[in-house]
Design a protein around this motif. Structure first.
Motif, PDB file in Angstrom:
ATOM      1  N   VAL A 220     -46.844  42.028  -0.227  1.00 57.87           N
ATOM      2  CA  VAL A 220     -47.496  42.707  -1.362  1.00 57.87           C
ATOM      3  C   VAL A 220     -47.155  44.197  -1.389  1.00 57.87           C
ATOM      4  O   VAL A 220     -47.205  44.831  -2.440  1.00 57.87           O
ATOM      5  CB  VAL A 220     -49.041  42.500  -1.413  1.00 57.87           C
ATOM      6  CG1 VAL A 220     -49.395  41.036  -1.561  1.00 57.87           C
ATOM      7  CG2 VAL A 220     -49.742  43.114  -0.235  1.00 57.87           C
ATOM      8  N   LEU A 221     -46.769  44.741  -0.245  1.00 54.11           N
ATOM      9  CA  LEU A 221     -46.366  46.160  -0.234  1.00 54.11           C
ATOM     10  C   LEU A 221     -45.145  46.360  -1.132  1.00 54.11           C
ATOM     11  O   LEU A 221     -45.048  47.318  -1.896  1.00 54.11           O
ATOM     12  CB  LEU A 221     -46.066  46.627   1.194  1.00 54.11           C
ATOM     13  CG  LEU A 221     -45.690  48.104   1.284  1.00 54.11           C
ATOM     14  CD1 LEU A 221     -46.903  48.978   0.957  1.00 54.11           C
ATOM     15  CD2 LEU A 221     -45.155  48.469   2.659  1.00 54.11           C
ATOM     16  N   GLU A 222     -44.224  45.408  -1.038  1.00 52.65           N
ATOM     17  CA  GLU A 222     -43.011  45.475  -1.856  1.00 52.65           C
ATOM     18  C   GLU A 222     -43.371  45.437  -3.354  1.00 52.65           C
ATOM     19  O   GLU A 222     -42.762  46.133  -4.156  1.00 52.65           O
ATOM     20  CB  GLU A 222     -42.096  44.310  -1.451  1.00 52.65           C
ATOM     21  CG  GLU A 222     -40.728  44.276  -2.084  1.00 52.65           C
ATOM     22  CD  GLU A 222     -39.855  45.510  -1.814  1.00 52.65           C
ATOM     23  OE1 GLU A 222     -40.106  46.250  -0.855  1.00 52.65           O
ATOM     24  OE2 GLU A 222     -38.932  45.733  -2.631  1.00 52.65           O
ATOM     25  N   ASP A 223     -44.397  44.646  -3.705  1.00 48.79           N
ATOM     26  CA  ASP A 223     -44.847  44.617  -5.106  1.00 48.79           C
ATOM     27  C   ASP A 223     -45.311  46.008  -5.534  1.00 48.79           C
ATOM     28  O   ASP A 223     -44.978  46.484  -6.619  1.00 48.79           O
ATOM     29  CB  ASP A 223     -46.022  43.642  -5.304  1.00 48.79           C
ATOM     30  CG  ASP A 223     -45.617  42.194  -5.088  1.00 48.79           C
ATOM     31  OD1 ASP A 223     -44.401  41.925  -5.057  1.00 48.79           O
ATOM     32  OD2 ASP A 223     -46.516  41.348  -4.940  1.00 48.79           O
ATOM     33  N   TYR A 224     -46.104  46.640  -4.665  1.00 49.76           N
ATOM     34  CA  TYR A 224     -46.597  47.989  -4.982  1.00 49.76           C
ATOM     35  C   TYR A 224     -45.427  48.956  -5.168  1.00 49.76           C
ATOM     36  O   TYR A 224     -45.410  49.776  -6.087  1.00 49.76           O
ATOM     37  CB  TYR A 224     -47.475  48.524  -3.848  1.00 49.76           C
ATOM     38  CG  TYR A 224     -48.932  48.120  -3.925  1.00 49.76           C
ATOM     39  CD1 TYR A 224     -49.751  48.583  -4.949  1.00 49.76           C
ATOM     40  CD2 TYR A 224     -49.505  47.308  -2.949  1.00 49.76           C
ATOM     41  CE1 TYR A 224     -51.093  48.244  -5.003  1.00 49.76           C
ATOM     42  CE2 TYR A 224     -50.843  46.963  -2.996  1.00 49.76           C
ATOM     43  CZ  TYR A 224     -51.642  47.430  -4.028  1.00 49.76           C
ATOM     44  OH  TYR A 224     -52.962  47.099  -4.079  1.00 49.76           O
ATOM     45  N   ILE A 225     -44.467  48.874  -4.250  1.00 50.78           N
ATOM     46  CA  ILE A 225     -43.342  49.820  -4.290  1.00 50.78           C
ATOM     47  C   ILE A 225     -42.579  49.702  -5.606  1.00 50.78           C
ATOM     48  O   ILE A 225     -42.142  50.694  -6.182  1.00 50.78           O
ATOM     49  CB  ILE A 225     -42.410  49.580  -3.075  1.00 50.78           C
ATOM     50  CG1 ILE A 225     -43.121  50.050  -1.797  1.00 50.78           C
ATOM     51  CG2 ILE A 225     -41.066  50.286  -3.248  1.00 50.78           C
ATOM     52  CD1 ILE A 225     -42.391  49.730  -0.500  1.00 50.78           C
TER      53      ILE A 225
END
Ligand code: B12
Ligand code: SF4
Length: 549
Positions: A220-225
């Motif tokens: 989900v961090l990648e989604d935020y980025i």
């Protein structure tokens, strides 16, 4: 140092603003997770705000960016997490005042799967509602108020004592912290009062790695980025003329020395302003840029530019650390966009979000924002054939930003107590003046003109009374009349069903609140029909029509 080797703690971040793509990962709980880890605990993070599911249900509900998880989906996520990592000693919720409904639901889920865990909630909701929250979420063991960096260790310590001795013996042992309140409604309860850590540079960076794999393995961090911190794609009130591919956020200062009447800063140290040093920030950005290949960093501080000395040093420090090619943005007050805007631009800043709130001197005074914004007098400016008196500080802030190469994004509040239609018109005129100002020299139809025009924010929030603010006190008669909120002798709202319903109503502040009879509430001085008409023009992107009202 290592005190909590056998302790497991899961932070759960609550969902926000369903209509917008999530662009700011939850730094508060991620910092606390990093602190818990430093002291030997096993920390995990579930971020319920990270999901926007695009399916038929979202389509039917008119949510092009996707919908939140359903309660059932959230329960499944939590169950899967517990299956993966086992029982938790502490479950720690984090959420703003707008997350009450979610916290109520998830507390039930936690008690179903983890009847003995130590359940604590921190951040905005807990800080504002205090121990009254036990009435609404009886499953809670504890409230964590204000900044959590120090008290998270007390929480782990009390949970550890209870785990080792059981609650009865723990109480007799004298080993529980002074946050123990005794029994409330047959359950032992705690209230932790957080405060500012002595040195913000000694706080660890957020444990973002905990978001790299959710219970199903999704990053989900990648989604935020991938979701821009600011810009049209974020579907919030922060339009930009530039784009970014990979961005992350971090808060570089806490608190704000000013006291605007609508603003709540209890979870961030109130007026106690504290900063991280340029070196501490630069080390972090360098790490993020190397690891996550970022091209943009957002500092969503309440007020980044209070200290001139720090701003002066930023360009040279960022250069020294080799990150001066990274573009970044932040929030400041408009009176701070003086020579500081030029220093910030030299350090890579391309975006400043200003809480302009209003361009009307009358409304600014009511908001307790007048002092700094009105100190340079007024500049008469012609818009749509009529002269409006704009605060010179605001005009200069926009001009300085343009000259420095920074996109200035103003956000607005309408219908503040005392605001009449003529005052709202001044804010609208300021928006239209900005459109004219930013498009100057661009030819219509070339693209550049359209981008500059669309990058001026035309959305407005509706003045919303958050408990704990000065505005909350100002509108007390309306709160009593429309929402039947009861106040105790100290002037604090009583945590009964009426106040409960009010807090459940709070959401994104573009929303107009409905009272107990379902009627719309207007805290400003406009008659209700005028207010609703103006709101309708704002929501349908036709603010210029307000000038003709
Ligand atoms: C980024 C941000 C957002 C992001 C989302 C952030 C996120 N992922 O959670 C977005 C843009 C979505 C957002 C939206 C809104 N926001 Co906002 N936002 C912020 C902002 C600028 C930074 C938050 C942050 O990361 N801070 C840094 C971290 C380190 O601090 P923290 O999160 O507060 O965490 C600390 C403590 O709270 C505590 N803590 C946190 N969790 C826990 C858990 C436990 C167990 C414990 C013990 C302690 C604890 O310890 C942490 C470290 O000290 C703050 C202002 C600010 N500078 O803090 C406003 C702020 C939090 N937002 C605010 C508001 C009002 C809103 C909106 C309602 C505004 C609106 N006009 O619509 C909406 C919410 C809409 C909705 N439907 O819910 C208010 C307060 C709200 C409240 N009382 O809960 C703030 C304080 C701004 C202000 N001054 O008025 N926001
Ligand atoms: S609105 Fe901005 S300047 Fe005013 S008190 Fe809040 S953070 Fe400070």
């Amino acid at each position: 140092m290592i005190a909590f080797e056998n302790m497991k703690i899961t932070f759960i971040n609550m969902p926000l603003r369903e209509s917008a793509s999530p662009n700011t990962p939850p730094e508060g709980p991620a910092i606390l997770a990093a602190i818990a880890r430093l002291h030997g605990a096993q920390a995990y993070m579930l971020d319920l705000n990270a999901y926007r599911i695009k399916d038929e249900i979202a389509e039917k509900r008119g949510l092009p960016n996707g919908r939140h998880l359903t309660y059932r989906e959230a329960e499944n996520l939590i169950a899967q997490h517990l299956k993966n990592v086992g029982d938790q000693d502490v479950v720690a919720f984090s959420g703003k005042i707008t997350t009450l409904r979610w916290q109520e639901q998830i507390a039930k889920v936690i008690r179903k799967y983890q009847p003995d865990t130590f359940l604590v909630t921190g951040n905005g909701l807990a800080t504002e509602i205090k121990t009254g929250l036990f009435n609404w979420i009886p499953e809670l063991d504890a409230i964590g108020r204000s900044e959590g960096d120090d008290i998270i260790l007390l929480i782990l310590q009390d949970a550890k004592t209870i785990k080792e001795l059981g609650i009865k013996r723990a109480k007799r042992s004298g080993r529980l912290s002074s946050s123990y309140l005794g029994e409330i409604d047959n359950r032992s309860r705690f209230c932790y009062e957080g405060s500012r850590p002595r040195n913000l540079d000694s706080i660890p960076y957020a444990a973002w790695d905990l978001l790299e794999s959710d219970p199903y393995g999704h990053n989900v961090l990648e989604d935020y980025i991938k979701i821009p911190t600011w810009g049209i794609a974020a579907n919030n009130s922060s339009a930009t003329p530039f784009t970014m591919k990979r961005s992350l956020t971090t808060v570089s200062s806490r608190g704000c020395p000013y006291a605007c009447a609508f603003c709540y800063r209890g979870a961030q140290g109130e007026r106690n302003y504290g900063m991280r040093s340029p070196e501490h920030i630069a080390t972090q950005i360098k790490e993020y840029v190397d690891k996550y290949k970022l091209d943009f960093v957002g500092f969503p501080d309440d007020n980044f530019a209070v200290d001139r000395r720090r701003i002066k040093r930023i360009p040279e420090v960022f250069k020294e650390y080799g990150i001066d090619h990274i573009r970044w943005g932040t929030h400041t007050r408009m009176d701070e966009a003086d020579e500081r805007a030029f220093d910030m631009a030299r350090g890579g800043c391309v975006y400043i979000g200003f809480g302009a709130e209003s361009a009307s001197p009358h409304t600014l005074k009511h908001m307790k924002k007048g002092g700094f914004i009105l100190k340079n007098g007024l500049t008469p400016t012609k818009v749509d054939g009529k002269i409006y008196e704009f605060p010179t500080t605001m005009v200069n802030a926009i001009k300085n930003c343009k000259e420095a190469g920074i996109h200035a994004n103003c956000t607005w509040i309408m219908a503040y107590p005392g605001e009449g239609l003529e005052h709202l018109k001044t804010s609208v005129a300021f928006i239209l003046w900005q459109q004219e100002f930013w498009t100057r020299g661009n030819v219509v139809g070339t693209g550049a003109y359209e981008i500059a025009k669309d990058s001026v924010n035309k959305k407005m929030f509706t003045a919303t009374a958050y408990p704990g603010t000065t505005m909350w006190k100002v509108v007390r008669p309306q709160l009593e009349k429309h929402f039947k909120i009861n106040f105790n002798a100290m002037g604090e709202p009583v945590c009964d069903e009426n106040f409960h319903n009010y807090v459940l109503e709070l959401d994104d502040a573009t929303k107009v609140l409905n009272d107990n009879n379902g009627a719309p509430v207007n805290f400003g001085s406009m008659p209700i029909d005028e207010f609703l008409q103006a709101r309708e023009y704002i929501d349908s992107n036709k603010i210029e029509k307000i000038l003709g009202m």
